[in-house]
Design an enzyme around this catalytic site. Sequence first.
Site, PDB file in Angstrom:
ATOM      1  N   HIS A 106      43.111  41.133  28.693  1.00 54.42           N
ATOM      2  CA  HIS A 106      42.215  42.277  28.503  1.00 54.42           C
ATOM      3  C   HIS A 106      40.744  41.885  28.573  1.00 54.42           C
ATOM      4  O   HIS A 106      39.901  42.685  28.982  1.00 54.42           O
ATOM      5  CB  HIS A 106      42.500  42.955  27.165  1.00 54.42           C
ATOM      6  CG  HIS A 106      43.862  43.568  27.101  1.00 54.42           C
ATOM      7  ND1 HIS A 106      44.450  44.002  25.955  1.00 54.42           N
ATOM      8  CD2 HIS A 106      44.779  43.805  28.098  1.00 54.42           C
ATOM      9  CE1 HIS A 106      45.650  44.478  26.201  1.00 54.42           C
ATOM     10  NE2 HIS A 106      45.874  44.368  27.500  1.00 54.42           N
ATOM     11  N   PHE A 141      50.364  39.820  23.874  1.00 50.41           N
ATOM     12  CA  PHE A 141      49.405  38.755  24.189  1.00 50.41           C
ATOM     13  C   PHE A 141      48.085  39.235  24.790  1.00 50.41           C
ATOM     14  O   PHE A 141      47.502  38.557  25.648  1.00 50.41           O
ATOM     15  CB  PHE A 141      50.053  37.722  25.141  1.00 50.41           C
ATOM     16  CG  PHE A 141      51.474  37.398  24.763  1.00 50.41           C
ATOM     17  CD1 PHE A 141      51.759  36.853  23.521  1.00 50.41           C
ATOM     18  CD2 PHE A 141      52.523  37.677  25.622  1.00 50.41           C
ATOM     19  CE1 PHE A 141      53.067  36.580  23.145  1.00 50.41           C
ATOM     20  CE2 PHE A 141      53.835  37.413  25.251  1.00 50.41           C
ATOM     21  CZ  PHE A 141      54.109  36.870  24.009  1.00 50.41           C
ATOM     22  N   CYS A 142      47.599  40.403  24.368  1.00 53.05           N
ATOM     23  CA  CYS A 142      46.343  40.960  24.913  1.00 53.05           C
ATOM     24  C   CYS A 142      46.384  41.017  26.436  1.00 53.05           C
ATOM     25  O   CYS A 142      45.354  40.877  27.108  1.00 53.05           O
ATOM     26  CB  CYS A 142      45.124  40.161  24.454  1.00 53.05           C
ATOM     27  SG  CYS A 142      44.883  40.212  22.690  1.00 53.05           S
ATOM     28  N   ALA A 143      47.585  41.180  26.965  1.00 54.79           N
ATOM     29  CA  ALA A 143      47.750  41.334  28.414  1.00 54.79           C
ATOM     30  C   ALA A 143      48.907  42.316  28.578  1.00 54.79           C
ATOM     31  O   ALA A 143      49.985  41.972  29.057  1.00 54.79           O
ATOM     32  CB  ALA A 143      48.056  39.988  29.064  1.00 54.79           C
TER      33      ALA A 143
END
Length: 447
Positions: A126, A370-372
């Site tokens: 992100h 995982f911020c993705a």
Amino acid sequence: MPLAAPPVQVTVPPVVGARLAVPLVDGRRVTYANLDHAASAPCLEAVRDAVDELLPWYASVHRGAGFASQVCTRVYDQARDTVRAFVGARRTDAVVFTRNTTDSLNLLARSLPKGTSVVLFDTEHHAALLPWRGPRVHRIETPASPGDAVLALGAALAGLPVGPRLVVLSGASNVTGELWPVAALAEVARAHGARTVLDAAQLAPHRPVDLRALDVDYAVLSGHKLYAPFGAGALIGRADWLRAAEPYLVGGGATRQVVDWGDRLGVSWSKVPERHEAGSPNVVGVHALAVACETITRHGWAAVTEHEKVLLHRLRAGLATVPGLRELALFGPGHDRVGVVSFTVDGLDPGLAAAALSAEHGIGVRDGAFCAHIATRRLLGRVDATQSRALRASVGLGTTAEHVDRLVAALCSLAADGPRAAYELVDGRWAPVDDPRPLPPFLREAA
Ligand code: PLP
């Protein structure tokens, strides 16, 4: 359990907390197995020692006439050269100290010339996916092979309007650890008149980064992933766009002069890099980052990469023996990667498994997306459409073969019998019911 790889033979720079003992739900204490280096790596002992050495001298940077201020100013300025050398940047490249990779990418996004087209793959973290706004942002769906990624980038660039262009590249995926073909992508970008920024957050702690060899224009990284957890990161690269941009953070340090023009203030901004470092600089964090870069370079990349290669091999060979475990991969299981592996285990909730690994085995891993989110969802869709979360184990300088073996044994036990203790959801996260694990004394006293 038979494992294909021998124990780690090479020596690597030691980390702080290597013998940290953590409590378990059954009252025992075990050495902490930190398999979450990809989130934040432990501090190098050399970094801790260097910070200790600096602290008595701690004083303001760039403003004080006092001797300690001058020492700190020298430390801060020298760190720019160290970080520049660490990523193989050009002599003329700016090194701007930031808080982290996220901060660095937001700064670059605010510094783009008007009308810049930005191209990126949609599986980015992100921090690299979100800072770019407006109609000129082009997201490419991540293809199934590095070769197709190069072709897809060429096609996307060919369709762009005339004007400045920036391609956002990832060095290594924070979800799968897989390496992106940075040099080949940068070559295509260059051929289409585009600049490139390399998100080196996951690459820089594991492999050498050489901006000149890769022919990349900017690199961004975080100290806390590079064994220097003192709050500094960096944006390194071409100075011209940064020179022309208004600072996105304004205040002292970023200004050369402020005058009162009655109806408004007249401000002339400092030159780069100070222009983009408003406020009192984080001299401790920046020194820590520079010392981490020096320590790894001095120790030698050969030992660092060999250490990780052996552990990663051991980890993946062990994970392959866990019933129902499926590894995530963008480009396929054989593709080169840094020491990061994400996976699911049939019938095991990733959050519950992560809580049990911690509470029953003293193991730290990451769970979630995982911020993705786009990357994780897409990858999970390939293996299990019902899940949008996974587990991630990541190795680094603080990892031992025993940590890896303990994780594999714990996962085998969880896959076969589930957790031994009782867990409940607390604020959306799994935790042991009536968690008996004592906090460390400094937290108990503060409570
Ligand atoms: N890019 C990648 C690939 C990452 O893995 C991360 C953090 O996990 C970031 C960017 C953001 O780093 P930070 O949180 O230090 O800003």
